[in-house]
Design an enzyme around this catalytic site. Structure first.
Site, PDB file in Angstrom:
ATOM      1  N   ALA A   8       0.868  -1.339   0.009  1.00  0.00           N
ATOM      2  CA  ALA A   8      -0.081   0.158  -0.166  1.00  0.00           C
ATOM      3  C   ALA A   8       0.789   1.275   0.065  1.00  0.00           C
ATOM      4  CB  ALA A   8      -0.967  -0.110   1.224  1.00  0.00           C
ATOM      5  N   SER A   9       2.218   1.138   0.560  1.00  0.00           N
ATOM      6  CA  SER A   9       2.726   2.232   0.494  1.00  0.00           C
ATOM      7  C   SER A   9       3.357   2.957  -0.624  1.00  0.00           C
ATOM      8  CB  SER A   9       4.243   2.069   1.563  1.00  0.00           C
ATOM      9  OG  SER A   9       5.344   2.706   1.233  1.00  0.00           O
TER      10      SER A   9
END
Length: 209
Positions: A8-9
Site C-alpha cells: 500500500a505504501s
C-alpha cells in the site's frame, strides 16, 4: 535482492516501479507494521531506523525510497535515461524527487493519512497545502511531456506513486490540466503501473475510504 515493503505504501510502490523499469528482480518480503515486524531485532540490524521500504543488495542495506531508486538506476541502469548523468538534467530530477518528499507527498501524509488512518481532525490550512503542491506540479509540467522534461525519469516514478495515492482519496486531479494530462499518459506507459494501482487499492482499503 531482498525488498522489505508494504504494497500500500507509495514509497514502496515507487521502488517496485523503478525496479520494473530497470528490469531488476526483487525478492519481496512484506512486513506487517501493525504487528511490529519492523521492530524485530533481525530487521533492526538491516535498518536501525526501522522504516520501509528497505532494500538489501548482496549485504548492502539502503532505505528511503528515493535513495533506493537512485541506487538501483546507478547500479543497474543500462543507460542514464532514468537518472541522467548530465549535471543540469540530473539536478532537475533531484529537485523533483525532493519536491515529492518535502511537498506533495508530505501534504498527503499531513492530511489524508491523518484523516482516514488516524481519524484525526485536520486543519483546513493543511488541505490548502495540497492544492498549493498540485499548483506547483502543474506549473512544472507546463510545456513538458514528463516532469523533468522530454524523458521519463525517476522523478516521474516517484511522483506517479504519490499522485496515484491522491486518486484513491478522490482528490480532483482534473483541476490541474497539465497534471491530469501527464498522469493519464504515464498510467498508460509506465512499467509497473498495474502493480502500483493494485497497491493503491490496498491502500484505499487500509484507509477505509
Amino acid at each position: 535482492m531482498d525488498f522489505y515493503y508494504l504494497p500500500a505504501s507509495a514509497p514502496c510502490r515507487a521502488v517496485e516501479m523503478a525496479a520494473k523499469a530497470l528490469g531488476v528482480e526483487l525478492n519481496k518480503k512484506q512486513l506487517n507494521l501493525f504487528a511490529g515486524e519492523h521492530l524485530k531485532p533481525a530487521f533492526l540490524k538491516l535498518n536501525p531506523q526501522h522504516t520501509i521500504p528497505t532494500l538489501v543488495d548482496n549485504g548492502f542495506s539502503i532505505w528511503e525510497s528515493r535513495a533506493i531508486i537512485i541506487y538501483l538506476a546507478e547500479k543497474y541502469g543500462k543507460n542514464d535515461s532514468l537518472y541522467p548523468k548530465d549535471p543540469k538534467k540530473r539536478a532537475v530530477v533531484n529537485q523533483l524527487l525532493f519536491f515529492d518528499i518535502s511537498t506533495i507527498y508530505s501534504a498527503f501524509v499531513n492530511t489524508y493519512v491523518q484523516q482516514y488512518l488516524f481519524k484525526k481532525e485536520v486543519d483546513a490550512e493543511k488541505y490548502k497545502a495540497v492544492d498549493t503542491a498540485f499548483e506547483f506540479l502543474n506549473t512544472f509540467l507546463e510545456g513538458r511531456k514528463y516532469v523533468a522534461g522530454d524523458a521519463y525519469t525517476l522523478a516521474d516514478i516517484s511522483l506517479i506513486a504519490t499522485v496515484s495515492s491522491y486518486e484513491i482519496v478522490n482528490y480532483d486531479i482534473s483541476k490541474y490540466a497539465n497534471v491530469a494530462r501527464w498522469y493519464e499518459s504515464v498510467k498508460k506507459s509506465a512499467p509497473g503501473w498495474e502493480e502500483n494501482w493494485a497497491g493503491c487499492l490496498e491502500y484505499k482499503k487500509l484507509l477505509g475510504v
